[in-house]
Every structure is written in structure tokens, then in C-alpha cells.
Design an enzyme around this catalytic site. Structure first.
Site, PDB file in Angstrom:
ATOM      1  N   LYS A 159     -48.172  15.294  55.410  1.00 31.95           N
ATOM      2  CA  LYS A 159     -48.421  13.846  55.395  1.00 31.95           C
ATOM      3  C   LYS A 159     -48.860  13.362  54.017  1.00 31.95           C
ATOM      4  CE  LYS A 159     -51.041  10.545  58.192  1.00 31.95           C
ATOM      5  NZ  LYS A 159     -51.991  10.478  59.303  1.00 31.95           N
ATOM      6  N   GLU A 192     -53.738   3.413  61.933  1.00 28.18           N
ATOM      7  CA  GLU A 192     -54.651   4.278  62.693  1.00 28.18           C
ATOM      8  C   GLU A 192     -55.957   3.577  63.083  1.00 28.18           C
ATOM      9  OE1 GLU A 192     -54.714   7.671  60.103  1.00 28.18           O
ATOM     10  OE2 GLU A 192     -52.632   8.128  60.613  1.00 28.18           O
ATOM     11  N   ASP A 219     -50.356  10.192  67.327  1.00 28.67           N
ATOM     12  CA  ASP A 219     -51.166  10.194  66.113  1.00 28.67           C
ATOM     13  C   ASP A 219     -50.647  11.365  65.281  1.00 28.67           C
ATOM     14  OD1 ASP A 219     -53.079  10.522  64.161  1.00 28.67           O
ATOM     15  OD2 ASP A 219     -54.708  11.034  65.535  1.00 28.67           O
ATOM     16  N   ASP A 228     -62.466   5.674  59.283  1.00 29.08           N
ATOM     17  CA  ASP A 228     -61.568   6.766  59.682  1.00 29.08           C
ATOM     18  C   ASP A 228     -61.412   7.773  58.541  1.00 29.08           C
ATOM     19  OD1 ASP A 228     -59.465   8.387  60.403  1.00 29.08           O
ATOM     20  OD2 ASP A 228     -58.049   6.780  60.844  1.00 29.08           O
TER      21      ASP A 228
END
Ligand code: AMP
Length: 610
Positions: free
Chosen positions: A72, A173, A10, A195
Site C-alpha cells: 500500500k 478510512e 479495509d 487513524d
């Protein structure tokens, strides 16, 4: 032959996590410090050394300009995009324009691409798993936000390659979270995965049953996450300070990094307490060399007020995705919360209110995504696996047609892998070539969508418009990566591209980075071996030092004894010098001699005792 192990990673905005399935059981691999997650931070120290994870985080305040966090948010982005513009304002590190309309990061005097920075984090996760497993790991499943577009996925895959990892699959994810949630449980139900991580928000609706995990709909915002909550607190602190002292703290990079740290800490604390104190002594000095301090109280209510629109935005996206999936709220049987931000009580409360049920408590929000990735990795390498993952493409795909319009070939939320084709005709008389602009997005206007790449098909027969036919075929792989082919139906002539333009790196650049990183890995491995040898040598040194007084008493009376003690001292000194010189070969030799002497000492002492 045993199948090669596949790790699940992850790669988070704030933290990253690695997991593995062993004997059918998925588990998270802790790092050297015993932590299950590792900060997604990379820094270059003053001596030019690369620092990753906790050590990078620990020095972030004093080396703010050379410490990258939240990379990211920049991966696969174009230089002029809104995401990059807003990062330019707030990141303490230098973001510069790259050669392919991409983004680069400048640390000290070196320029890094974003996939390179992400590669360093992936490499750290690879090392953590190798240390744990005691073998080299080369295969991984890496997760990305469901809403990542093609460029962001490509760039993440490139990061894997640079890190020396074959990324056998990129998965979303929320889908990974659902896999971990449903793994080993015989459940049949519709679930929503909410999420909210450090940088992104995703919502996915899935149907789980008999080992099949089918994503029905997914939506999200790649620019909505914990960092935005932190920023609201920072803005509030900066505003208050400016009002009181007339000084803008944003201008001081070190102050900004301290503010960021304290804002995140306060936010996390307010998940368990109602009020917290923010205290930053010596935050800045005035022109008159007088130090100013920042001290204030922040309550949970105030935090909720500062961030209410952010929380609301997540719910609007949830409502939209349910609508698109044509699912009523009351059909959702479980809500899975993923991402550190779902620890915030207001987030849990609003989810419970919206879905009309208490979110599932069975999964760990920080670990569930990596666990799901590991489960998928194991399933991909195990022929007997009965897990089937059916994911969807989060954005529509198509090409630009006459008038600047967008012609969709693949609709949003189509299950991947998928292929679709459409026949277009020439639009002008004597047209001998067509330019294919590949776009991703939902707007009817081509310019409002993301341009993934372009190519030209030439050599068409001269004819009246509408006569020559060109077939355009789109393919999306299980990773969500797009390739496009255009074919002249008369001549059979073809042109195709795998859309890579927006990953921001050319093949040559990637190859160079892979080579550079291989050297780094050799250095790191040698470093690890040295550390192991040092640890063993220090244990022996400690024991021999403790025996010296006794042994000296026993044998120093004779010439032989004096000589033996002198020699032992020399061996001890040699070992210490090898440790100081960080030389593995001489340390191994010295330790061997040291252990022989130690055995002799042990013998002398035990005989006397006897
Ligand atoms: P992730 O990307 O899933 O690792 O999520 C990281 C985000 O969750 C960061 O913005 C953290 O500040 C935030 N976070 C972690 N723990 C908490 C907590 N107890 N309360 C609120 N936010 C948290």
C-alpha cells in the site's frame, strides 16, 4: 429479487479486513483460520504458487525476497518519488521501474504491478466472504487513507477490477470509522477520528447528526505509520549490533526480515508490558563460520524515546486540521481511535492530552473501518437508507498557468462530488493550442504539486493573445476521482481526461490482468471444492477403517464375505489414490463407492449387534 450483497473491505498496509451488513447488522467476516484480519502479504513460493495472507506471512522469513508486505505504501506512486526511494532501501523484495514512470515488484522471475499485488489481497477478502456467504460476491466498497491522492485512489480501483470486484465506492478510512461509530446511535456531535495504521496517518473532523456524516476537514501523512515505528526499533538493533560486532545486519535479507518481525512483535508487546526481551539466535554468521546471536532488552520508555518525533508529528497534523476547519479543540466531543498503532499507550496518552478528553472505547480499532465500508455498501444499494455521507477532497486541484504558477479550481476540503470551472484566455498571439497540466497539491508553484495528468486542446482560432477563451472544468466524483474538460468557447470543441495517468497501468494491461486472474479464481474455486470433497472422503475413510476389524470378523468366514472385504479394501485404496492425485472427478466417484460400502459395513455391524 434480493439485492446483491456488497462487502466492505479495509485494505490495510499491514492487515486487511472484510465486513458485511446482514439483516441490518454489520459484522466482520472471519477468515478460514478464524481470524478477523488477514495479513496484507503476498508471496510467490518456490513452486511458483501464489500465497496470500497468513500463509504468506508464515514463510516470509525463509522467502523474504519473494514476499511483499506494505504494498500500500507503493500503490499509485511514481518511480522517482520519495516514498519509493525510501522503500527501495528497506524492503527485502525487489522494486523495479515500470514502463509508465510507475513501480513494479519482481518476485522470482515475474514482474508484478502494485495494483496486481493489492488485487491478490482483495481477491482473498472476496474469497473469504464468498465462503462465508456461500455465494459469489462481485461488489465492494473499499477504503483508502483520506490523504490518498487521485493516483493512489485510481490504482486502488484498478486493483479491485483485477480482483474481479466492482468497487462501487472508494471511501476514506476515517470516514468509514465514523460511520461505524455513529451507526444505529442517535448521536449529534463533532468527532475527531485519529487513524494511525501500519503505513499511514489520517485525521478527520466530522459532524454527525440524524444519519448525516459530514466531513469538515481532513489531513494526514501517507508515509507515517507502524512501519516507521518498527524501523526505529530495527535501526536501534542494527546500530547496537554493529557497535558490538562490526557487522551491518541490513546487508542480509533474511536477517532483515527476522529483525522486522521481532521489532513489530516487541512494539506490540510493549503496549501491555513495560519491558520485553528481543532474542534472535543465529542472526548471522561471521566470515569464520561462527554464528552470532542478537539478545537485548527493550523497555517501553526506550521505545517512546525512539519514536517520540513520530507521535509528535501526528499531533502537529491534528492541530493543523483543526485550525483549517476553524474548530477549537474543546468543540470536539469525542475522539475515535482507529488503526493498530493506537493500541500504543503513548499514542492514547498524547491524544487524550491534546484533545483534553479520553478517547472513545466503543470501537474496535482493527475492525471499525471495514464495518464502516460495509455500512456504506449497504446504504448505497438500499433505496430506503437514510445514511448520507458527505466527504471532502483532501487536496486542492487546479492547473498550471503562465510563469509556472498553480491556479486552484477546487480548494482542499471541498465536499465531494463537486464541479468547478474557470475561463482562461490564450497567452500568446496566434496560439492554436493549449496544454492543460492537471495538478493536485497546496503549493503556489506548479512544480511542487503532484502532476495528475496532461492533455492538449488544439484547433484554436489564430488571434491576438487574450482573445480566445478556453473554459476548464474540473469534476471530482464521490470516490474522489478527478476528471477534467477543456472547451474552446468559440467553436465548442472539447478535450477531456479522466485522470488515470498515475495509476500506473494502461487499460490493456488491466484487461490482461483481469483475464489472468479469472483463470486463477477458477483454479482456487476448484481447489476449494476439492478440499471439501477430501474432507468428506477422509471422514468416511476414518469410519470404514474403524469398522474393518469387526466386519472382517463377522463376514470373512464365507467366500462372499472375503470377496466383500477385498472389494472394500480396493475402494479404500482408490479413494486414497484420488486424494493423492488431487483429482476431483475421480475422488467424487471413489467417495460415492466408498459411502456405499460404508453403508453396507454399518448394516452388517448393526444387524449383528441387534
Ligand atoms: P492497521 O494498518 O490498522 O492494521 O495497523 C497495523 C499496525 O498496528 C502495525 O504496524 C502493527 O504493528 C500495529 N499494532 C498492532 N497491534 C499493536 C499493539 N498492540 N501495539 C502497538 N502497535 C500495534
Amino acid at each position: 429479487m434480493a439485492t446483491e450483497k456488497v462487502i466492505g473491505i479495509d485494505l490495510g498496509t499491514t492487515n486487511s479486513c472484510v465486513a458485511i451488513v446482514e439483516d441490518g447488522t454489520p459484522s466482520v467476516i472471519p477468515n478460514r483460520g478464524g481470524y478477523k484480519t488477514t495479513p496484507s502479504m503476498v508471496a510467490i513460493a518456490e513452486n511458483g504458487k501464489r500465497l496470500v495472507g497468513h500463509i504468506a506471512k508464515r514463510q516470509a522469513i525463509t522467502n523474504a525476497e519473494n514476499t511483499v508486505y506494505a504494498a500500500k505504501r507503493l500503490i499509485g506512486r511514481k518511480w522517482g518519488s520519495a516514498a519509493v526511494r525510501s522503500s527501495l532501501e528497506i524492503m527485502p523484495y525487489r522494486i523495479v521501474e515500470g514502463p509508465h514512470d510507475d513501480v513494479r515488484i519482481m518476485l522470482r522471475d515475474q514482474v508484478f504491478s502494485v495494483p496486481e499485488v493489492s488485487a491478490y489481497i482483495l481477491q482473498e477478502m472476496k474469497l473469504i466472504s464468498e465462503e462465508y456467504l456461500g455465494e459469489e460476491v462481485t461488489k465492494a466498497v473499499v477504503t483508502v487513507p483520506a490523504y490518498f491522492n487521485d493516483g493512489q485512489r485510481q490504482a486502488t480501483k484498478d486493483a479491485g477490477r483485477i480482483a474481479g470486484l466492482d468497487v462501487i465506492r472508494i471511501i476514506n478510512e476515517p470516514t468509514a470509522a465514523a460511520l461505524a461509530y455513529g451507526f444505529g446511535r442517535n448521536v449529534e456531535r463533532k468527532v475527531a477520528v485519529y487513524d494511525l495504521g501500519g503505513g499511514t496517518f489520517d485525521i478527520s473532523i466530522l459532524e454527525i447528526g440524524n444519519g448525516v456524516f459530514e466531513v469538515i476537514s481532513t489531513a494526514g501523512d501517507t508515509f507515517l505509520g507502524g512501519e516507521d515505528f518498527d524501523r526505529r526499533i530495527i535501526d536501534w538493533l542494527v546500530f547496537g549490533f554493529e557497535k558490538q560486532h562490526g557487522i551491518d545486519l541490513r546487508k542480509d535479507k533474511m536477517a532483515l526480515q527476522r529483525l522486522k518481525d521481532v521489532a513489530e512483535k516487541a512494539k506490540c508487546e510493549l503496549s501491555s508490558v513495560k519491558e520485553t526481551e528481543i532474542n534472535l539466535p543465529f542472526i548471522i554468521s561471521t566470515g569464520r563460520n561462527e554464528a552470532l546471536h542478537l539478545q537485548t532488552m527493550l523497555s517501553r520508555d526506550k521505545l517512546e524515546e525512539l519514536t517520540s518525533d513520530l507521535v509528535e508529528r501526528t499531533i502537529e497534523i491534528c492541530a493543523r486540521t483543526l485550525e483549517e476547519a476553524e474548530i477549537a479543540k474543546n468543540q470536539i466531543e469525542d475522539v475515535i481511535l482507529v488503526g493498530g498503532m493506537t493500541r500504543m499507550p503513548r499514542v492514547q496518552q498524547i491524544c487524550a492530552e491534546f484533545f483534553g478528553l479520553e478517547p472513545s472505547k466503543g470501537v474496535h480499532p482493527d475492525e471499525v473501518v471495514a464495518l464502516g465500508a460495509a455500512i456504506q455498501g449497504a446504504a448505497l444499494t438500499d433505496e430506503k437508507s437514510d445514511i448520507l455521507l458527505l466527504d471532502v477532497t483532501p487536496h486542492s486541484l487546479g492547473i498550471m498557468i503562465v510563469g509556472g504558477y498553480f491556479h486552484k479550481l477546487i480548494e482542499q476540503n471541498t465536499t465531494v462530488p463537486t464541479s468547478e470551472s474557470h475561463v482562461f484566455t490564450t497567452v500568446k498571439d496566434n496560439q492554436t493550442s493549449v496544454k492543460i497540466l492537471v495538478l493536485q497539491g497546496e503549493s503556489d508553484r506548479a512544480e511542487e504539486n503532484e502532476l495528475l495528468g496532461e492533455f492538449v486542446l488544439t484547433g484554436l482560432r489564430r488571434a491576438q493573445r487574450g482573445e480566445v477563451e478556453v473554459e476548464v472544468q474540473f469534476h471530482i466524483s464521490a470516490d474522489g476521482i478527478v476528471s477534467v474538460k477543456a472547451k474552446d468557447l468559440e467553436t465548442g470543441l472539447e478535450q477531456s481526461i479522466t485522470v488515470t495517468a498515475t495509476s500506473g497501468l494502461t487499460e490493456d494491461e488491466i484487461k490482461k490482468m483481469i483475464d489472468q486472474n479469472k483463470d486463477y479464481m477458477v483454479d482456487v474455486r476448484a481447489g476449494q471444492e476439492f478440499e471439501k470433497a477430501r474432507h468428506q472422503a477422509e471422514k468416511s475413510l476414518e469410519e470404514i477403517e474403524s469398522l474393518f476389524p469387526q466386519v472382517t470378523d463377522i463376514i470373512a468366514g464365507s467366500d462372499f464375505g472375503q470377496d466383500a472385504v477385498k472389494k472394500a479394501r480396493a475402494v479404500v485404496e482408490r479413494t486414497r489414490q484420488a486424494i493423492a492425485a488431487k483429482d476431483l472427478t475421480s475422488l467424487s466417484d471413489a467417495t460415492e463407492a466408498l459411502n456405499r460400502t460404508l453403508n453396507m459395513f454399518r448394516g452388517v455391524v448393526s444387524k449383528t449387534r441387534g
